[in-house]
Design an enzyme around this catalytic site. Structure first.
Site, short mmCIF file in Angstrom:
data_model
loop_
_atom_site.label_atom_id
_atom_site.label_comp_id
_atom_site.label_asym_id
_atom_site.label_seq_id
_atom_site.Cartn_x
_atom_site.Cartn_y
_atom_site.Cartn_z
N LYS A 281 0.82 -1.21 0.00
CA LYS A 281 0.00 0.00 0.00
C LYS A 281 0.87 1.28 0.00
O LYS A 281 2.07 1.23 0.28
CB LYS A 281 -0.93 -0.04 1.22
CG LYS A 281 -1.93 -1.20 1.19
CD LYS A 281 -2.91 -1.13 2.37
CE LYS A 281 -3.92 -2.27 2.33
NZ LYS A 281 -4.91 -2.17 3.44
N TYR B 13 -12.49 -2.25 -3.35
CA TYR B 13 -12.97 -2.36 -1.97
C TYR B 13 -14.50 -2.31 -1.87
O TYR B 13 -15.03 -2.02 -0.80
CB TYR B 13 -12.33 -1.28 -1.10
CG TYR B 13 -10.90 -1.61 -0.69
CD1 TYR B 13 -10.63 -2.69 0.15
CD2 TYR B 13 -9.83 -0.85 -1.14
CE1 TYR B 13 -9.33 -3.01 0.53
CE2 TYR B 13 -8.52 -1.16 -0.76
CZ TYR B 13 -8.28 -2.24 0.08
OH TYR B 13 -7.00 -2.54 0.47
N ASN C 274 -1.94 0.35 6.76
CA ASN C 274 -1.40 -0.89 7.30
C ASN C 274 -0.54 -1.69 6.32
O ASN C 274 -0.46 -2.91 6.42
CB ASN C 274 -2.53 -1.73 7.92
CG ASN C 274 -3.59 -2.12 6.93
OD1 ASN C 274 -3.50 -1.76 5.76
ND2 ASN C 274 -4.57 -2.87 7.37
N HIS D 133 -2.02 -5.64 1.70
CA HIS D 133 -3.33 -6.31 1.54
C HIS D 133 -3.08 -7.76 1.17
O HIS D 133 -2.08 -8.06 0.52
CB HIS D 133 -4.12 -5.62 0.41
CG HIS D 133 -5.29 -6.43 -0.07
ND1 HIS D 133 -6.53 -6.34 0.51
CD2 HIS D 133 -5.39 -7.38 -1.04
CE1 HIS D 133 -7.36 -7.19 -0.10
NE2 HIS D 133 -6.69 -7.83 -1.04
N GLU E 297 -9.45 -10.92 -7.40
CA GLU E 297 -8.46 -9.85 -7.20
C GLU E 297 -7.27 -10.02 -8.14
O GLU E 297 -6.71 -9.02 -8.61
CB GLU E 297 -8.02 -9.83 -5.73
CG GLU E 297 -9.15 -9.37 -4.81
CD GLU E 297 -8.79 -9.37 -3.33
OE1 GLU E 297 -9.66 -8.98 -2.53
OE2 GLU E 297 -7.65 -9.74 -2.97
P1 IDP Z 1 -7.79 -6.83 5.98
O1 IDP Z 1 -7.02 -5.92 5.07
O2 IDP Z 1 -7.01 -7.23 7.20
O3 IDP Z 1 -8.43 -8.01 5.26
P2 IDP Z 1 -10.45 -5.62 6.00
O4 IDP Z 1 -11.41 -5.74 7.12
O5 IDP Z 1 -10.72 -6.39 4.75
O6 IDP Z 1 -8.99 -5.95 6.58
O7 IDP Z 1 -10.35 -4.06 5.66
C1 IDP Z 1 -9.76 -3.62 4.46
C2 IDP Z 1 -8.85 -2.46 4.77
O8 IDP Z 1 -9.63 -1.36 5.25
C3 IDP Z 1 -7.84 -2.69 5.90
O9 IDP Z 1 -6.68 -3.38 5.49
C4 IDP Z 1 -7.54 -1.29 6.35
O10 IDP Z 1 -6.65 -0.61 5.46
C5 IDP Z 1 -8.92 -0.65 6.24
N1 IDP Z 1 -9.68 -0.74 7.49
C6 IDP Z 1 -10.36 -1.81 7.98
N2 IDP Z 1 -10.94 -1.56 9.18
C7 IDP Z 1 -10.62 -0.27 9.45
C8 IDP Z 1 -10.92 0.59 10.55
O11 IDP Z 1 -11.59 0.23 11.52
N3 IDP Z 1 -10.42 1.86 10.48
C9 IDP Z 1 -9.67 2.30 9.43
N4 IDP Z 1 -9.37 1.52 8.37
C10 IDP Z 1 -9.83 0.25 8.38
MG MG Z 2 -9.80 -7.89 3.66
#
Ligand code: IDP
Ligand code: MG
Length: 132
Positions: free
Chosen positions: A10, A50, A113, A116, A127
């Site tokens: 990212k 997304y 973070n 992905h 994807e």
């Molecule tokens: P993942 O990437 O661990 O699978 P997902 O729940 O699929 O997590 O969420 C997609 C992306 O959305 C996350 O990687 C993160 O960048 C963002 N995200 C998810 N939950 C939150 C949140 O509570 N606050 C801010 N960003 C979030």
């Molecule tokens: Mg996810």
């Protein structure tokens, strides 16, 4: 059986010049890189990627973040690639991601973070097709 998954590096990780370290860790963990490219997602592409999160409070800021700079997409292959990459990546929140995981090592916050990874065989297929 060999399995396929889709990984993204990212914009936060790219801006901190962590892409080389992350690719090194992915190779070290035994993944084959079948395809890789760097690109800058458009708003429409990020929204589509997304789509599953549409309506959640973090969706709009996530799209803004994912279009804030370049990303790297990787098509990975390995036995048990989907689960193994999710393990290598660590939990969504880097504060709770296990020590040694990509998010523990390279991520800043739950949104920014670093990486992905696909979460199921159906999503991995979708994807990979999205990028390659
Ligand atoms: P993942 O990437 O661990 O699978 P997902 O729940 O699929 O997590 O969420 C997609 C992306 O959305 C996350 O990687 C993160 O960048 C963002 N995200 C998810 N939950 C939150 C949140 O509570 N606050 C801010 N960003 C979030
Ligand atoms: Mg996810």
């Amino acid at each position: 059986m060999k399995e396929q998954t889709l990984a993204l590096i990212k914009p936060d990780a790219i801006s901190k010049r962590f892409q080389g370290l992350i690719i090194h860790d992915i190779l070290d963990a035994g993944f084959e890189i079948k395809a890789m490219k760097m690109l800058h997602l458009s708003q429409d592409q990020a929204k589509a990627f997304y789509e599953v999160h549409k309506g959640k409070d973090f969706y709009e800021p996530l799209v803004a973040f994912m279009t804030s700079g370049s990303i790297i997409a990787l098509h990975l292959e390995k036995e048990n690639a989907i689960m193994d990459y999710r393990t290598l990546m660590g939990k969504t929140d880097p504060e709770v991601a296990a020590s040694g995981t990509l998010r523990h090592k390279y991520a800043e916050t739950t949104r920014r973070n670093a990486v992905h990874g696909s979460d199921s065989p159906e999503n991995a297929k979708k994807e990979i097709a999205f990028f390659f």
